[in-house]
Design an enzyme around this catalytic site. Structure first.
Site, mmCIF file in Angstrom:
data_model
loop_
_atom_site.group_PDB
_atom_site.id
_atom_site.type_symbol
_atom_site.label_atom_id
_atom_site.label_comp_id
_atom_site.label_asym_id
_atom_site.label_seq_id
_atom_site.Cartn_x
_atom_site.Cartn_y
_atom_site.Cartn_z
ATOM 1 N N ALA A 151 0.831 -1.205 0.000
ATOM 2 C CA ALA A 151 0.000 0.000 0.000
ATOM 3 C C ALA A 151 0.866 1.257 0.000
ATOM 4 C CB ALA A 151 -0.933 -0.004 1.210
ATOM 5 N N TYR A 152 1.943 1.228 0.768
ATOM 6 C CA TYR A 152 2.861 2.370 0.801
ATOM 7 C C TYR A 152 3.422 2.637 -0.592
ATOM 8 C CZ TYR A 152 7.143 5.013 1.706
ATOM 9 O OH TYR A 152 8.152 5.945 1.672
ATOM 10 N N ALA A 153 3.919 1.593 -1.246
ATOM 11 C CA ALA A 153 4.508 1.754 -2.573
ATOM 12 C C ALA A 153 3.470 2.261 -3.572
ATOM 13 C CB ALA A 153 5.112 0.435 -3.047
#
Length: 240
Positions: A151-153
């Protein structure tokens, strides 16, 4: 920075690490600074004493983002630049609802800069050709992906894409670029084994520190031509 030097530079997440270093860099250049912070670190008091305007903000909701934008609009008639440095880091792990992880990452890395860029657009315009800037801080993982921080990426990749869209929308008055760092500096609690493993991931095998970021930011602010580009700061990590 010429005639716009009297206009403040807005730095989100300016209470620690790279954001704090950028704030002090500009203060030392007699450049007005507005800093957002969520947690009141002791460093905030130092910034206030030095003349920075520090505004507490909660970017975890859209209402919080817009409340911060309203405070900025009340405090200045223009902005020299917006540096979107505020960030969060969540991994997909047992016990963490995936919908919450994704929502949190998208909120801080996508919704917040998207809403602020629109809400504060009029503060950036009207100062001349290529006189204002937006800089998004993305991440090396935009290029490589991450199996532990999906999700961060994804959220940083969305921010990277917005760089090009806002560059198209705001040119030629406002230049919009992004900086994609990997390891820049360690945390105090990182042990020697972790540090060596992290250093070995890049060709340059060093953590360059905040100055590397500051130098690139200065270049982007002084350029009158570069826009819609992403600038990696990864020490050749992509070649490992």
């Amino acid at each position: 920075m010429g005639k716009t030097q009297s206009l403040p530079i807005l730095i989100t997440g300016g209470g620690r690490r790279i954001g704090l270093a950028l704030a002090w860099h500009f203060i030392n250049q007699k450049q007005p600074v507005i800093v957002s912070y969520r947690t009141h670190y002791p460093a905030i008091d130092g910034l206030i004493k030095a003349g920075a305007q520090c505004i507490q903000a909660d970017f975890s909701t859209n209402d919080g983002v817009m409340a911060f934008a309203d405070e900025v609009l009340k405090s200045t008639h223009g902005l020299r630049a917006i540096l979107h440095n505020a960030s969060a880091w969540m991994a997909e792990k047992p016990g963490a609802p995936l919908t919450d992880v994704l929502a949190c990452m998208m909120q801080i890395h996508v919704n917040t800069p998207y809403l602020l860029n629109h809400a504060l657009e009029r503060l950036l315009r009207g100062h001349g050709h290529a006189a204002s800037d937006i800089i998004h801080f993305t991440d090396y993982v935009v290029e490589r992906g991450s199996d532990k921080h999906i999700a961060y990426a994804a959220s940083k990749a969305a921010l990277d894409n917005m760089t090009r869209s806002f560059a198209r929308k705001l040119a030629p008055e406002v230049k919009v670029n992004s900086i994609a760092p990997s390891l820049i500096l360690f945390n105090e609690h990182d042990d020697a084994e972790y540090r060596q493993q992290a250093l070995n991931k890049s060709l340059m095998k060093t953590a360059p520190g905040e100055k590397e970021v500051i130098d690139l930011v200065d270049y982007l602010l002084t350029s009158c031509f570069v826009t819609g580009r992403s600038f990696p700061l990864d020490g050749g990590r992509h070649l490992r």
